[in-house]
Design a protein around this motif. Structure first.
Motif, short mmCIF file in Angstrom:
data_model
loop_
_atom_site.label_atom_id
_atom_site.label_comp_id
_atom_site.label_asym_id
_atom_site.label_seq_id
_atom_site.Cartn_x
_atom_site.Cartn_y
_atom_site.Cartn_z
N ALA A 112 0.97 -1.18 0.01
CA ALA A 112 -0.12 -0.10 -0.31
C ALA A 112 0.90 1.25 0.06
O ALA A 112 0.54 2.36 -0.85
CB ALA A 112 -0.88 -0.03 1.17
N THR A 113 2.02 1.11 0.83
CA THR A 113 2.81 2.33 0.97
C THR A 113 3.52 2.46 -0.49
O THR A 113 3.73 3.71 -1.16
CB THR A 113 4.13 2.22 1.90
OG1 THR A 113 3.27 2.01 3.17
CG2 THR A 113 4.97 3.27 1.95
N ALA A 114 3.95 1.68 -1.36
CA ALA A 114 4.43 1.60 -2.47
C ALA A 114 3.49 2.26 -3.61
O ALA A 114 3.94 3.17 -4.56
CB ALA A 114 5.11 0.20 -3.33
N LEU A 115 2.19 1.58 -3.51
CA LEU A 115 1.22 2.10 -4.25
C LEU A 115 0.92 3.66 -4.35
O LEU A 115 0.60 4.27 -5.10
CB LEU A 115 0.11 1.33 -4.49
CG LEU A 115 0.33 -0.02 -5.15
CD1 LEU A 115 -1.12 -0.76 -4.80
CD2 LEU A 115 0.35 -0.07 -6.33
N THR A 116 0.87 4.10 -2.99
CA THR A 116 0.63 5.48 -2.44
C THR A 116 1.66 6.33 -3.07
O THR A 116 1.30 7.41 -3.59
CB THR A 116 0.58 5.47 -1.12
OG1 THR A 116 -0.55 4.86 -0.49
CG2 THR A 116 0.41 7.23 -0.68
N VAL A 117 2.83 5.86 -2.78
CA VAL A 117 4.20 6.87 -3.28
C VAL A 117 4.04 6.99 -4.95
O VAL A 117 4.20 7.87 -5.62
CB VAL A 117 5.48 6.23 -3.03
CG1 VAL A 117 6.60 6.90 -3.92
CG2 VAL A 117 5.53 6.34 -1.59
N PHE A 118 3.58 5.96 -5.54
CA PHE A 118 3.48 5.94 -7.19
C PHE A 118 2.29 6.81 -7.44
O PHE A 118 2.37 7.53 -8.34
CB PHE A 118 3.06 4.60 -7.83
CG PHE A 118 2.96 4.49 -9.06
CD1 PHE A 118 3.81 4.80 -10.31
CD2 PHE A 118 1.38 4.26 -9.46
CE1 PHE A 118 3.17 4.76 -11.41
CE2 PHE A 118 1.12 4.41 -10.63
CZ PHE A 118 2.12 4.60 -11.81
N PHE A 119 1.23 6.55 -6.92
CA PHE A 119 0.02 7.35 -7.43
C PHE A 119 0.05 9.03 -6.88
O PHE A 119 -0.40 9.84 -7.65
CB PHE A 119 -1.29 6.97 -6.72
CG PHE A 119 -1.78 5.50 -7.52
CD1 PHE A 119 -1.81 5.66 -8.54
CD2 PHE A 119 -1.85 4.25 -6.76
CE1 PHE A 119 -2.28 4.37 -9.33
CE2 PHE A 119 -2.40 3.41 -7.27
CZ PHE A 119 -2.28 3.32 -8.67
N ALA A 120 0.86 9.17 -5.80
CA ALA A 120 1.13 10.47 -5.55
C ALA A 120 2.07 11.18 -6.46
O ALA A 120 1.87 12.25 -6.81
CB ALA A 120 1.77 10.55 -3.98
N ALA A 129 1.07 14.27 -9.01
CA ALA A 129 2.15 15.58 -9.02
C ALA A 129 2.40 15.95 -10.64
O ALA A 129 2.60 17.02 -10.97
CB ALA A 129 3.35 15.41 -8.35
N TYR A 130 2.85 14.69 -11.04
CA TYR A 130 3.20 14.87 -12.70
C TYR A 130 2.06 15.32 -13.39
O TYR A 130 2.32 16.40 -14.48
CB TYR A 130 3.58 13.43 -13.31
CG TYR A 130 3.98 13.44 -14.69
CD1 TYR A 130 5.14 14.19 -15.28
CD2 TYR A 130 3.01 13.02 -15.69
CE1 TYR A 130 5.22 14.10 -16.64
CE2 TYR A 130 3.17 12.91 -17.11
CZ TYR A 130 4.38 13.59 -17.44
OH TYR A 130 4.57 13.62 -18.86
N ALA A 131 0.67 14.98 -13.38
CA ALA A 131 -0.52 15.41 -14.04
C ALA A 131 -0.60 17.01 -13.69
O ALA A 131 -1.25 17.61 -14.57
CB ALA A 131 -1.62 14.69 -13.55
N ALA A 132 -0.53 17.37 -12.46
CA ALA A 132 -0.72 18.77 -11.90
C ALA A 132 0.52 19.52 -12.68
O ALA A 132 0.00 20.60 -13.32
CB ALA A 132 -0.57 18.77 -10.57
N LEU A 133 1.58 19.23 -12.95
CA LEU A 133 2.69 20.01 -13.61
C LEU A 133 2.16 20.07 -14.87
O LEU A 133 2.65 20.88 -15.40
CB LEU A 133 3.92 19.23 -13.17
CG LEU A 133 4.69 19.58 -11.82
CD1 LEU A 133 5.73 18.69 -11.64
CD2 LEU A 133 4.58 20.88 -11.41
#
Length: 67
Positions: free
Chosen positions: A46-54, A58-62
């Protein structure tokens, strides 16, 4: 979704599963019970997936700022 997005999602899920298995095996090797090992592995995944989706968000926002 494009084919590239689907393939990259499968790659991320595969990495998260590998992280979960490694964390669960390490927990089991350190004398944890089976349920505790499963929960530790699930938490790691869950932590690994959270980091990926965050990072994806961030990439989508930029990307949206540049267009």
């Amino acid at each position: 979704m494009s084919t590239l997005m689907i393939v990259s999602l499968f790659l991320v899920l595969s990495c998260a599963l590998n992280i979960a298995m490694a964390a669960g095996c390490i927990a089991k090797a350190n004398a944890k019970s089976n349920p505790a090992s499963i929960l530790i592995g699930a938490g790691a995944a869950a932590t690994a997936l959270t980091v990926f989706f965050a990072a994806l968000q961030a990439y989508a926002a930029l990307s949206a700022l540049h267009h």
